[in-house]
Design a protein around this motif. Structure first.
Motif, mmCIF file in Angstrom:
data_model
loop_
_atom_site.group_PDB
_atom_site.id
_atom_site.type_symbol
_atom_site.label_atom_id
_atom_site.label_comp_id
_atom_site.label_asym_id
_atom_site.label_seq_id
_atom_site.Cartn_x
_atom_site.Cartn_y
_atom_site.Cartn_z
ATOM 1 N N ILE A 273 52.841 -0.344 -85.647
ATOM 2 C CA ILE A 273 52.946 -0.622 -84.208
ATOM 3 C C ILE A 273 51.719 -1.408 -83.755
ATOM 4 O O ILE A 273 50.598 -1.168 -84.233
ATOM 5 N N ASP A 274 51.930 -2.344 -82.851
ATOM 6 C CA ASP A 274 50.837 -3.167 -82.325
ATOM 7 C C ASP A 274 49.989 -2.289 -81.390
ATOM 8 O O ASP A 274 50.422 -1.949 -80.293
ATOM 9 N N VAL A 275 48.811 -1.904 -81.842
ATOM 10 C CA VAL A 275 47.989 -0.958 -81.077
ATOM 11 C C VAL A 275 46.540 -1.445 -81.015
ATOM 12 O O VAL A 275 46.056 -2.074 -81.954
ATOM 13 N N ILE B 91 45.754 6.734 -82.919
ATOM 14 C CA ILE B 91 45.618 5.299 -83.240
ATOM 15 C C ILE B 91 45.949 5.076 -84.708
ATOM 16 O O ILE B 91 46.707 4.173 -85.064
ATOM 17 N N ARG B 92 45.384 5.930 -85.561
ATOM 18 C CA ARG B 92 45.614 5.778 -87.006
ATOM 19 C C ARG B 92 47.117 5.824 -87.321
ATOM 20 O O ARG B 92 47.643 4.999 -88.067
ATOM 21 N N VAL C 10 31.740 3.286 -83.312
ATOM 22 C CA VAL C 10 32.516 2.156 -83.855
ATOM 23 C C VAL C 10 33.016 2.486 -85.264
ATOM 24 O O VAL C 10 34.153 2.144 -85.617
ATOM 25 N N ASP C 11 32.210 3.197 -86.051
ATOM 26 C CA ASP C 11 32.666 3.603 -87.393
ATOM 27 C C ASP C 11 33.942 4.442 -87.292
ATOM 28 O O ASP C 11 34.882 4.262 -88.067
ATOM 29 N N ALA C 12 33.957 5.375 -86.333
ATOM 30 C CA ALA C 12 35.126 6.252 -86.172
ATOM 31 C C ALA C 12 36.350 5.448 -85.733
ATOM 32 O O ALA C 12 37.472 5.696 -86.196
ATOM 33 N N VAL C 13 36.133 4.479 -84.854
ATOM 34 C CA VAL C 13 37.258 3.632 -84.418
ATOM 35 C C VAL C 13 37.734 2.768 -85.592
ATOM 36 O O VAL C 13 38.946 2.645 -85.840
ATOM 37 N N ALA C 14 36.783 2.192 -86.330
ATOM 38 C CA ALA C 14 37.155 1.324 -87.458
ATOM 39 C C ALA C 14 37.925 2.091 -88.525
ATOM 40 O O ALA C 14 38.823 1.552 -89.175
ATOM 41 N N ASP C 15 37.594 3.363 -88.677
ATOM 42 C CA ASP C 15 38.266 4.224 -89.662
ATOM 43 C C ASP C 15 39.761 4.348 -89.421
ATOM 44 O O ASP C 15 40.517 4.694 -90.325
ATOM 45 N N THR C 16 40.195 4.137 -88.191
ATOM 46 C CA THR C 16 41.633 4.259 -87.879
ATOM 47 C C THR C 16 42.423 3.071 -88.409
ATOM 48 O O THR C 16 43.649 3.130 -88.483
ATOM 49 N N GLY C 17 41.712 1.990 -88.717
ATOM 50 C CA GLY C 17 42.404 0.787 -89.183
ATOM 51 C C GLY C 17 42.727 -0.191 -88.068
ATOM 52 O O GLY C 17 43.264 -1.268 -88.309
ATOM 53 N N VAL C 18 42.380 0.154 -86.818
ATOM 54 C CA VAL C 18 42.685 -0.726 -85.692
ATOM 55 C C VAL C 18 41.796 -1.968 -85.764
ATOM 56 O O VAL C 18 40.651 -1.904 -86.213
ATOM 57 N N LYS C 19 42.334 -3.096 -85.327
ATOM 58 C CA LYS C 19 41.597 -4.356 -85.464
ATOM 59 C C LYS C 19 41.227 -4.989 -84.130
ATOM 60 O O LYS C 19 40.695 -6.101 -84.096
ATOM 61 N N LEU C 20 41.508 -4.294 -83.037
ATOM 62 C CA LEU C 20 41.220 -4.871 -81.722
ATOM 63 C C LEU C 20 40.729 -3.783 -80.769
ATOM 64 O O LEU C 20 41.318 -2.695 -80.686
ATOM 65 N N ILE C 21 39.634 -4.094 -80.082
ATOM 66 C CA ILE C 21 39.116 -3.231 -79.010
ATOM 67 C C ILE C 21 39.165 -4.028 -77.718
ATOM 68 O O ILE C 21 38.707 -5.182 -77.676
#
Ligand code: SF4
Length: 226
Positions: free
Chosen positions: A148-150, A140-141, A169-180
């Motif tokens: 890329i739109d991810v 994801i990162r 959620v911290d680990a997901v946020a760390d990737t820089g992604v803005k949508l779950i």
């Protein structure tokens, strides 16, 4: 998505919560042995002149399961779709997708990477043939960094996440992604029996906590498949 493209039938990731065998009337044991559609890129090239719309890739099976590293059927299809200017929407839970990052960055498309937790132990139990969560988060990162739109597809949300929602959620946020996109457990009879034997179940409370935690982290959460 207007069309569904699956270069393989069956999936070696073997997720215990997978309901695709029940949807496609396949036996669970046989489902885990992928069958390759060797002529799919040729057939795709023949059919594309007659259609328009978004091509969904990996709607039933994972397009980047291990056999793809050898056969490259997904890669062949992507090249055909890129040449014809088609928009894609692709799902996977494999970092093998990074092999094609250059091609994907030149295409019009959206990518969803599934993450269901951060603990290797649970991942080995629930998704025994898939890459570990850390590799998916790294994928994801790298897709985010490539522009890329991810999005992260979080689902199904199982009880092993209870008490660990914020760290997840911290680990997901760390990737820089803005949508779950978040998905509840799709409980079908055979699947529920399998999960119950392993003491896994869906967790509405974990879903609620992930929602709150993601909102606090500035990540939008949308329901999926509902
Ligand atoms: S990756 Fe998807 S299709 Fe493959 S076993 Fe897991 S849930 Fe099923």
């Amino acid at each position: 998505m207007d069309y569904a493209l699956n270069p393989y039938s069956g999936c070696a990731h073997g997720c215990v919560y997978c309901y695709a065998p029940e949807v496609t009337h396949a036996e669970w044991g046989g489902w885990r042995i992928p069958k390759a559609k060797m002529n799919i890129a040729r057939r795709l090239a023949l059919e594309l002149p007659n259609i328009e719309g978004v091509i969904g890739i990996g709607t039933v099976t994972d397009p980047y399961q291990p056999v793809e590293s050898e056969l490259e059927l997904t890669l062949q299809c992507l090249k055909v779709l890129k040449d014809r200017g088609f928009r894609i929407h692709m799902h996977t839970k494999s970092d093998l997708i990074l092999r094609d990052i250059g091609l994907l960055s030149e295409m019009d498309g959206t990518i969803g990477i599934t993450v269901t937790g951060i603990e290797e132990r649970e991942s080995k139990m629930t998704e025994p043939g898939a890459p570990m969560p850390s590799r998916r988060l790294e994928a994801i990162r790298e897709l985010v960094d490539a522009g890329i739109d991810v999005y992260a597809l979080v689902g199904p949300v199982l009880n092993h996440l209870e008490g660990r929602e914020d760290a997840f959620v911290d680990a997901v946020a760390d990737t820089g992604v803005k949508l779950i996109y978040m998905d509840s457990l799709n409980s079908r009879p055979l699947l529920s029996e399998r999960l119950a034997r392993m003491r896994f179940r869906g967790s509405p409370s974990a879903e609620r906590r992930i929602n709150e935690s993601a909102e606090a982290a500035g990540i939008e959460v949308r329901p999926v498949f509902r």
